[in-house]
Scaffold this active site. Structure first.
Site, mmCIF file in Angstrom:
data_model
loop_
_atom_site.group_PDB
_atom_site.id
_atom_site.type_symbol
_atom_site.label_atom_id
_atom_site.label_comp_id
_atom_site.label_asym_id
_atom_site.label_seq_id
_atom_site.Cartn_x
_atom_site.Cartn_y
_atom_site.Cartn_z
ATOM 1 N N ASP A 97 0.814 -1.231 0.000
ATOM 2 C CA ASP A 97 0.000 0.000 0.000
ATOM 3 C C ASP A 97 0.845 1.277 0.000
ATOM 4 O O ASP A 97 0.710 2.139 0.900
ATOM 5 C CB ASP A 97 -0.901 0.037 1.253
ATOM 6 C CG ASP A 97 -1.771 -1.193 1.413
ATOM 7 O OD1 ASP A 97 -2.081 -1.836 0.398
ATOM 8 O OD2 ASP A 97 -2.145 -1.499 2.561
ATOM 9 N N GLU A 140 -11.321 0.264 -3.600
ATOM 10 C CA GLU A 140 -10.499 0.830 -2.517
ATOM 11 C C GLU A 140 -9.266 1.505 -3.142
ATOM 12 O O GLU A 140 -9.138 1.576 -4.356
ATOM 13 C CB GLU A 140 -10.063 -0.272 -1.536
ATOM 14 C CG GLU A 140 -9.217 -1.369 -2.164
ATOM 15 C CD GLU A 140 -8.945 -2.543 -1.230
ATOM 16 O OE1 GLU A 140 -9.500 -2.598 -0.114
ATOM 17 O OE2 GLU A 140 -8.175 -3.439 -1.628
HETATM 18 O O1 FUB Z 1 -3.362 -3.467 3.405
HETATM 19 C C1 FUB Z 1 -4.703 -3.691 3.785
HETATM 20 C C2 FUB Z 1 -5.617 -3.379 2.677
HETATM 21 O O2 FUB Z 1 -5.303 -4.191 1.551
HETATM 22 C C3 FUB Z 1 -5.509 -1.980 2.134
HETATM 23 O O3 FUB Z 1 -6.077 -1.021 2.948
HETATM 24 C C4 FUB Z 1 -6.170 -2.180 0.828
HETATM 25 O O4 FUB Z 1 -6.027 -1.135 -0.065
HETATM 26 C C5 FUB Z 1 -5.519 -3.457 0.364
HETATM 27 O O5 FUB Z 1 -4.283 -3.213 -0.241
#
Ligand code: FUB
Length: 325
Positions: A15, A221
């Site tokens: 991330d 996301e």
């Molecule tokens: O790293 C946890 C979660 O996985 C992140 O918040 C999302 O974007 C995905 O990468």
């Protein structure tokens, strides 16, 4: 730098949020580890508990400096677990790290931690940001204002809210209904709270219609916003269809018009990125699970050059799970 390069082979980081401060490139990733939590659809296996910061002044050939743990779960009074994707903004000599965590009732909130230097250490505020919810923050500085983008469905809990209020029976929309939107709110002058109620970030097709939940290119996301030639590029992960896609708008609030795929699927369930210009070149930072042999909760950071076409569209990059890669 046309071939992707792993950045931190000695540890699992994911991330990426990347910024240039004082001429240096700083990376603010999530810190994956083997916590033993079983894999599920809500991402409980992403059980992260601290953040490191990395820096370099030569992203192509240099070695990254690891500034160590700059914020740990145990230092955040309101947080219980799950330190996911963070971002950092700079204003008036202070650096603000924004991070999501589950509170004691397992609801995601955002916290703020403040530092005097881009490499921290970051000192957390005692309480979460008022009215904050869900995950995956990106902060855009634009014309003296700071815009806080956030949101993520499924384990990111965005489906639990409508119009910034919790709903009784959370559900994602039907496939033929508009997809849930990421959110954006301008930050207050002190950088510690929203200055307005979060608004929907609309992603429209070329006919001006919102992307539907059943569209494989709809938002899931991982918001990121960058500017190129005066336009605002909003990019994001499609989650369960595993793309990084983007849309272009004329201002920080959008609407944004869908353009295409930046990164095809990588090895590992999640895909998450950021886009930054450094020393005259554009880069896509992202992660995959090749080094951990596909363990989706143990991700490794990568960088590759990103190129634009003459019309401002982005050339698609092949991910490691793309059979033609
Ligand atoms: O790293 C946890 C979660 O996985 C992140 O918040 C999302 O974007 C995905 O990468």
């Amino acid at each position: 730098m046309k071939t992707p390069k792993y950045l931190i082979p000695e540890d699992y980081m994911a991330d990426p949020s990347v910024h240039i401060f004082n001429g240096k490139l700083y990376i603010y990733p999530s810190h994956d580890w083997e916590s033993g939590v079983p894999e599920d659809d809500l991402g409980n296996h992403f059980n992260m508990k601290d953040y490191h910061v990395f820096s370099t002044d030569d992203i192509e050939n240099g070695k990254l400096t690891d500034h160590g743990v700059v914020l740990a779960l145990e230092d955040v009074p309101w947080a219980k677990c799950h330190l996911w994707d963070c971002d950092v903004a700079h204003k008036d000599g202070k650096y603000y790290m924004y991070f999501p965590a589950k509170d004691k009732t397992h609801i995601f909130r955002f916290g703020v931690a403040v530092a005097d230097k881009p490499e921290g250490p970051f000192i957390p505020q005692p309480d979460p940001m008022w009215g904050s919810y869900s995950i995956d923050v990106c902060v855009l500085e634009d014309k003296g204002e700071y815009y806080f983008y956030f949101g993520g469905i499924w384990g990111g809990q965005l489906q639990r809210y409508r119009n910034n209020d919790a709903v009784e029976n959370p559900a994602v929309p039907a496939d033929n209904e508009p997809a849930l939107c990421p959110k954006v709110a301008r930050l207050r002058g002190d950088m510690l709270q929203f200055d307005e109620a979060p608004k929907d970030v609309k992603i429209l097709d070329k006919d001006g219609n919102e992307l539907l939940h059943g569209d494989p290119h709809r938002f899931f996301e991982a918001s990121w916003v960058h500017k190129y030639n005066g336009k605002y590029y909003y990019s994001y992960s499609t989650g369960d269809t595993h793309y990084i896609c983007y849309a272009i708008g004329d201002n920080p609030y959008g609407p944004f018009t869908y353009q295409g795929v930046i990164l095809t699927p990588v090895v590992g369930w999640t895909t998450h990125h950021c886009i930054v210009e450094y020393k005259g070149k554009w880069y896509l930072f992202h992660h995959d699970c090749v080094p951990s042999n596909g363990k989706t909760w143990l991700r490794s950071l990568k960088v590759v050059e990103l190129e634009y076409n003459e019309d401002g569209t982005i050339k698609t990059i092949k991910g490691t799970a793309d059979e033609n890669a």
